[in-house]
Design a protein around this motif. Structure first.
Motif, mmCIF file in Angstrom:
data_model
loop_
_atom_site.group_PDB
_atom_site.id
_atom_site.type_symbol
_atom_site.label_atom_id
_atom_site.label_comp_id
_atom_site.label_asym_id
_atom_site.label_seq_id
_atom_site.Cartn_x
_atom_site.Cartn_y
_atom_site.Cartn_z
ATOM 1 N N SER A 76 6.794 13.606 -1.042
ATOM 2 C CA SER A 76 6.075 12.529 -0.472
ATOM 3 C C SER A 76 6.306 11.123 -0.826
ATOM 4 O O SER A 76 6.046 9.983 0.044
ATOM 5 C CB SER A 76 4.578 12.930 -0.824
ATOM 6 N N VAL A 77 6.949 10.940 -2.068
ATOM 7 C CA VAL A 77 7.377 9.728 -2.572
ATOM 8 C C VAL A 77 8.374 8.897 -1.445
ATOM 9 O O VAL A 77 8.129 7.851 -1.060
ATOM 10 C CB VAL A 77 7.799 9.840 -3.958
ATOM 11 N N ILE A 124 0.869 -1.152 0.037
ATOM 12 C CA ILE A 124 -0.031 0.043 -0.054
ATOM 13 C C ILE A 124 0.876 1.279 -0.096
ATOM 14 O O ILE A 124 0.547 2.235 -0.656
ATOM 15 C CB ILE A 124 -1.176 -0.099 1.192
ATOM 16 N N PHE A 125 1.997 1.391 0.767
ATOM 17 C CA PHE A 125 2.741 2.339 1.078
ATOM 18 C C PHE A 125 3.547 2.679 -0.401
ATOM 19 O O PHE A 125 3.717 3.818 -1.098
ATOM 20 C CB PHE A 125 3.860 2.373 1.898
ATOM 21 N N GLU A 126 4.026 1.299 -1.168
ATOM 22 C CA GLU A 126 4.707 1.578 -2.588
ATOM 23 C C GLU A 126 3.615 1.950 -3.545
ATOM 24 O O GLU A 126 3.986 2.857 -4.207
ATOM 25 C CB GLU A 126 5.216 0.185 -2.827
ATOM 26 N N LYS A 127 2.413 1.633 -3.594
ATOM 27 C CA LYS A 127 1.313 2.125 -4.441
ATOM 28 C C LYS A 127 1.180 3.701 -4.129
ATOM 29 O O LYS A 127 1.178 4.686 -5.144
ATOM 30 C CB LYS A 127 -0.022 1.637 -4.194
ATOM 31 N N LYS A 128 0.992 4.204 -3.006
ATOM 32 C CA LYS A 128 0.805 5.282 -2.331
ATOM 33 C C LYS A 128 1.828 6.189 -3.110
ATOM 34 O O LYS A 128 1.788 7.409 -3.718
ATOM 35 C CB LYS A 128 0.876 5.815 -1.178
ATOM 36 N N ALA A 129 3.270 5.870 -3.232
ATOM 37 C CA ALA A 129 4.495 6.359 -3.438
ATOM 38 C C ALA A 129 4.468 6.500 -5.013
ATOM 39 O O ALA A 129 4.647 7.771 -5.663
ATOM 40 C CB ALA A 129 5.708 5.610 -3.068
ATOM 41 N N ASP A 143 1.684 6.802 -6.893
ATOM 42 C CA ASP A 143 0.722 7.935 -7.069
ATOM 43 C C ASP A 143 1.346 9.309 -6.886
ATOM 44 O O ASP A 143 1.172 10.205 -7.491
ATOM 45 C CB ASP A 143 -0.506 7.679 -6.021
ATOM 46 N N PHE A 144 2.347 9.372 -5.910
ATOM 47 C CA PHE A 144 2.941 10.632 -5.836
ATOM 48 C C PHE A 144 3.914 11.013 -6.811
ATOM 49 O O PHE A 144 3.847 12.201 -7.219
ATOM 50 C CB PHE A 144 3.345 10.953 -4.331
ATOM 51 N N TYR A 204 6.632 7.442 1.888
ATOM 52 C CA TYR A 204 6.069 6.340 1.661
ATOM 53 C C TYR A 204 6.992 5.231 1.517
ATOM 54 O O TYR A 204 6.744 3.929 1.851
ATOM 55 C CB TYR A 204 4.725 6.576 0.753
ATOM 56 N N LYS A 260 8.754 4.098 4.521
ATOM 57 C CA LYS A 260 7.732 3.365 5.378
ATOM 58 C C LYS A 260 7.524 1.791 4.962
ATOM 59 O O LYS A 260 7.750 0.850 5.623
ATOM 60 C CB LYS A 260 6.260 3.887 5.549
#
Length: 130
Positions: free
Chosen positions: A19-20, A3-8, A10-11, A23, A26
């Motif tokens: 922001s990358v 999930i953190f990798e996906k969020k990264a 996205d950023f 995440y 994390k």
């Protein structure tokens, strides 16, 4: 961690590189805790790319060499080749062309050995553009 990798990602797509990093760090912590070496090396590789985009070339190289060490240890030859490409680019960007060329040549040779066509193209492109 996924999930953190996906969020990264996205950023990264909207070029919010600070922001990358948050995440990816994390995700890195989770992979370290779980001793997920391949995934850890991949996250370190992505941290390197992100630092490169932020102009943090020393940090980029540090992450690259950490990823490279793990990839060598687990015998991930495609990953090693990708690390060589990144290291080559980083060294060339800071004016250490001879070292950059040496890593670029290592990338070409390893990509040929494992028949990694995408990596081979990236390695040649890196050598030509640097």
């Amino acid at each position: 961690a996924a999930i953190f990798e996906k969020k990264a990602m996205d950023f990264s797509n909207v070029e919010k590189f600070d922001s990358v990093e948050v995440y990816l760090l994390k995700a890195k912590a989770i992979h370290e805790k779980n001793d997920s070496q391949k995934q850890l090396a991949d996250v370190l590789h992505r941290l390197s790319l992100n630092c490169y985009k932020l102009g943090k070339f020393d940090e980029s190289l540090a992450y690259d060499f950490k990823a490279l060490a793990i990839r060598e240890e687990i015998n991930d030859k495609d990953g090693v080749a990708n690390s060589y490409v990144n290291i080559s680019t980083d060294f060339c960007f800071v004016g250490k062309f001879q070292t950059g060329i040496e890593y670029g040549i290592k990338a070409v040779e390893l990509c040929q050995e494992v028949n990694n066509q995408k990596g081979l193209g990236l390695a040649y492109h890196g050598l030509a553009s640097n």
